[in-house]
Design a protein around this motif. Structure first.
Motif, PDB file in Angstrom:
ATOM      1  N   SER A   1      -9.601   1.763  -4.215  1.00  0.00           N
ATOM      2  CA  SER A   1      -9.462   3.032  -4.933  1.00  0.00           C
ATOM      3  C   SER A   1      -8.911   2.848  -6.346  1.00  0.00           C
ATOM      4  O   SER A   1      -9.022   3.756  -7.162  1.00  0.00           O
ATOM      5  CB  SER A   1      -8.541   3.977  -4.152  1.00  0.00           C
ATOM      6  OG  SER A   1      -7.308   3.357  -3.834  1.00  0.00           O
ATOM      7  N   LYS A   2      -8.323   1.689  -6.646  1.00  0.00           N
ATOM      8  CA  LYS A   2      -7.737   1.506  -7.970  1.00  0.00           C
ATOM      9  C   LYS A   2      -8.769   1.542  -9.090  1.00  0.00           C
ATOM     10  O   LYS A   2      -8.525   2.145 -10.146  1.00  0.00           O
ATOM     11  CB  LYS A   2      -6.936   0.199  -8.004  1.00  0.00           C
ATOM     12  CG  LYS A   2      -6.085   0.052  -9.252  1.00  0.00           C
ATOM     13  CD  LYS A   2      -5.138  -1.128  -9.161  1.00  0.00           C
ATOM     14  CE  LYS A   2      -4.235  -1.187 -10.388  1.00  0.00           C
ATOM     15  NZ  LYS A   2      -3.287  -2.322 -10.315  1.00  0.00           N
ATOM     16  N   PRO A  88      -5.527   7.861  -1.519  1.00  0.00           N
ATOM     17  CA  PRO A  88      -6.249   6.641  -1.894  1.00  0.00           C
ATOM     18  C   PRO A  88      -6.303   5.672  -0.721  1.00  0.00           C
ATOM     19  O   PRO A  88      -5.314   5.489  -0.005  1.00  0.00           O
ATOM     20  CB  PRO A  88      -5.418   6.074  -3.053  1.00  0.00           C
ATOM     21  CG  PRO A  88      -4.697   7.255  -3.613  1.00  0.00           C
ATOM     22  CD  PRO A  88      -4.402   8.140  -2.433  1.00  0.00           C
ATOM     23  N   ASP A  90      -6.287   2.508  -0.684  1.00  0.00           N
ATOM     24  CA  ASP A  90      -5.316   1.420  -0.819  1.00  0.00           C
ATOM     25  C   ASP A  90      -3.980   1.806  -0.198  1.00  0.00           C
ATOM     26  O   ASP A  90      -3.341   1.010   0.490  1.00  0.00           O
ATOM     27  CB  ASP A  90      -5.103   1.067  -2.299  1.00  0.00           C
ATOM     28  CG  ASP A  90      -6.365   0.514  -2.936  1.00  0.00           C
ATOM     29  OD1 ASP A  90      -7.334   0.262  -2.199  1.00  0.00           O
ATOM     30  OD2 ASP A  90      -6.374   0.338  -4.168  1.00  0.00           O
ATOM     31  N   VAL A  91      -3.546   3.056  -0.444  1.00  0.00           N
ATOM     32  CA  VAL A  91      -2.286   3.542   0.114  1.00  0.00           C
ATOM     33  C   VAL A  91      -2.391   3.653   1.628  1.00  0.00           C
ATOM     34  O   VAL A  91      -1.476   3.274   2.370  1.00  0.00           O
ATOM     35  CB  VAL A  91      -1.912   4.907  -0.504  1.00  0.00           C
ATOM     36  CG1 VAL A  91      -0.660   5.489   0.157  1.00  0.00           C
ATOM     37  CG2 VAL A  91      -1.703   4.776  -2.007  1.00  0.00           C
ATOM     38  N   MET A  93      -4.263   1.949   3.684  1.00  0.00           N
ATOM     39  CA  MET A  93      -4.274   0.641   4.331  1.00  0.00           C
ATOM     40  C   MET A  93      -2.895  -0.023   4.284  1.00  0.00           C
ATOM     41  O   MET A  93      -2.540  -0.803   5.176  1.00  0.00           O
ATOM     42  CB  MET A  93      -5.331  -0.262   3.684  1.00  0.00           C
ATOM     43  CG  MET A  93      -6.766   0.236   3.856  1.00  0.00           C
ATOM     44  SD  MET A  93      -7.167   0.733   5.551  1.00  0.00           S
ATOM     45  CE  MET A  93      -7.027  -0.835   6.413  1.00  0.00           C
ATOM     46  N   GLU A  94      -2.109   0.293   3.247  1.00  0.00           N
ATOM     47  CA  GLU A  94      -0.725  -0.198   3.219  1.00  0.00           C
ATOM     48  C   GLU A  94       0.074   0.415   4.364  1.00  0.00           C
ATOM     49  O   GLU A  94       0.898  -0.254   4.999  1.00  0.00           O
ATOM     50  CB  GLU A  94      -0.072   0.146   1.875  1.00  0.00           C
ATOM     51  CG  GLU A  94      -0.608  -0.666   0.704  1.00  0.00           C
ATOM     52  CD  GLU A  94      -0.117  -0.142  -0.633  1.00  0.00           C
ATOM     53  OE1 GLU A  94       0.680   0.827  -0.627  1.00  0.00           O
ATOM     54  OE2 GLU A  94      -0.522  -0.685  -1.677  1.00  0.00           O
ATOM     55  N   ARG A 175       5.658   2.436  -3.249  1.00  0.00           N
ATOM     56  CA  ARG A 175       4.704   1.461  -2.721  1.00  0.00           C
ATOM     57  C   ARG A 175       5.224   0.026  -2.796  1.00  0.00           C
ATOM     58  O   ARG A 175       4.561  -0.892  -2.331  1.00  0.00           O
ATOM     59  CB  ARG A 175       3.386   1.577  -3.476  1.00  0.00           C
ATOM     60  CG  ARG A 175       2.680   2.908  -3.281  1.00  0.00           C
ATOM     61  CD  ARG A 175       1.377   2.978  -4.049  1.00  0.00           C
ATOM     62  NE  ARG A 175       0.411   1.999  -3.571  1.00  0.00           N
ATOM     63  CZ  ARG A 175      -0.802   1.836  -4.111  1.00  0.00           C
ATOM     64  NH1 ARG A 175      -1.164   2.583  -5.148  1.00  0.00           N
ATOM     65  NH2 ARG A 175      -1.640   0.947  -3.620  1.00  0.00           N
TER      66      ARG A 175
END
Length: 273
Positions: A1-2, A88, A90-91, A93-94, A175
């Motif tokens: 997503s970045k 997002p 990415d967030v 999956m973190e 994050r």
């Protein structure tokens, strides 16, 4: 997503109102949005039609890659109004990695209260333009306090990433892994300084102590506000060295600057009371 860019086409799949496998399309309206109930997630804002039943569904880019998870909408009627928000990927999956590893989500914590830097503040701090996050208060014994960050500092960079708006800082800190060291660049007394901070874990109870309104002597001044001194008990509860409580705002400079009843003023022209 970045790598996702504002204006890029995206589409969503979901089950709005129970209609399974519905596809809607639109563009990315903004990135890194903070919502009133969530300051630590940099939401992707889109104009994709999202309605009840779409939440939890994927948001795709034009290459078919999942870039977000549709989360919520802004609405006055209960239906779609062109303002939709997605987490997002990415967030997300973190979060998945933390749940698998430790069974719960821990967010990074700096321990500062911040505010936006407008043009007038930028001029007073010697900045060439309004940017960064102004530290309005440092929580006692927090990572920021231990690292020497002070009230009145302007955080302009976090781990090499420039802070354009104050709302970006909580997202970056949140994050960061607990225990990691982060390098900050701050402006203090007109000079840039590098500060290393060991990020702590966001406390589960963020509720601030309630301001206790006790009868005290009112004061007035020429900027159009009435204020009341804070007693020692309230100062201790709020972890402040000094300040006054705004009890009334009249027409004048203060109101034009956005000062509101209930605000606590701790500094004047960057000088402590």
């Amino acid at each position: 997503s970045k790598p996702l860019k504002v204006g890029e086409w995206v589409f969503a799949i979901g089950s709005p109102f129970g209609f399974d496998y519905t596809v809607t399309a639109g563009i990315v309206s903004a990135k890194g949005r903070s919502l009133p109930n969530e300051n630590y997630v940099p939401f992707i804002q889109t104009d994709v039609a999202i309605n009840p039943g779409n939440s939890g569904g994927p948001l795709f880019n034009m290459d078919g890659e999942v870039v977000g998870i549709n989360s919520q909408i802004y609405t006055r009627s209960g239906g779609f109004m062109g303002v939709s928000f997605a987490i997002p990927i990415d967030v997300a999956m973190e979060v998945v990695a933390q749940l698998k590893g430790q069974g719960y989500v821990a967010r990074g914590w700096l321990g500062v209260l911040i505010q936006e830097v407008n043009k007038d503040l930028a001029d007073s701090f010697g900045l060439d333009r309004p940017y960064g996050a102004l530290v309005a208060q440092v929580v006692e014994d927090s990572p920021a306090d231990q690292a020497g960050i002070q009230t009145g500092d302007v955080i302009i960079e976090y781990e090499g990433e420039e802070i354009d708006f104050s709302s970006e800082l909580p997202q970056l800190v949140g994050r960061t892994k607990v225990g990691d060291k982060a390098k900050l660049k701050v402006v203090r007394d007109g000079d840039e300084k590098s500060v290393s901070v060991e990020i702590g874990e966001l406390p589960t109870d963020e509720s601030a102590s309630a301001l206790q309104n006790k009868p005290q002597v009112e004061k007035t001044n020429r900027i159009g506000i009435k204020v009341r001194e804070l007693d020692h008990e309230t100062l201790d509860d709020l972890n402040l060295d000094g300040g006054v409580h705004v009890i009334q705002v009249e027409s004048g400079a203060a109101r034009e600057a956005g000062i509101k009843q209930g605000d606590i003023i701790t500094r004047l022209n960057n000088q402590k009371f």
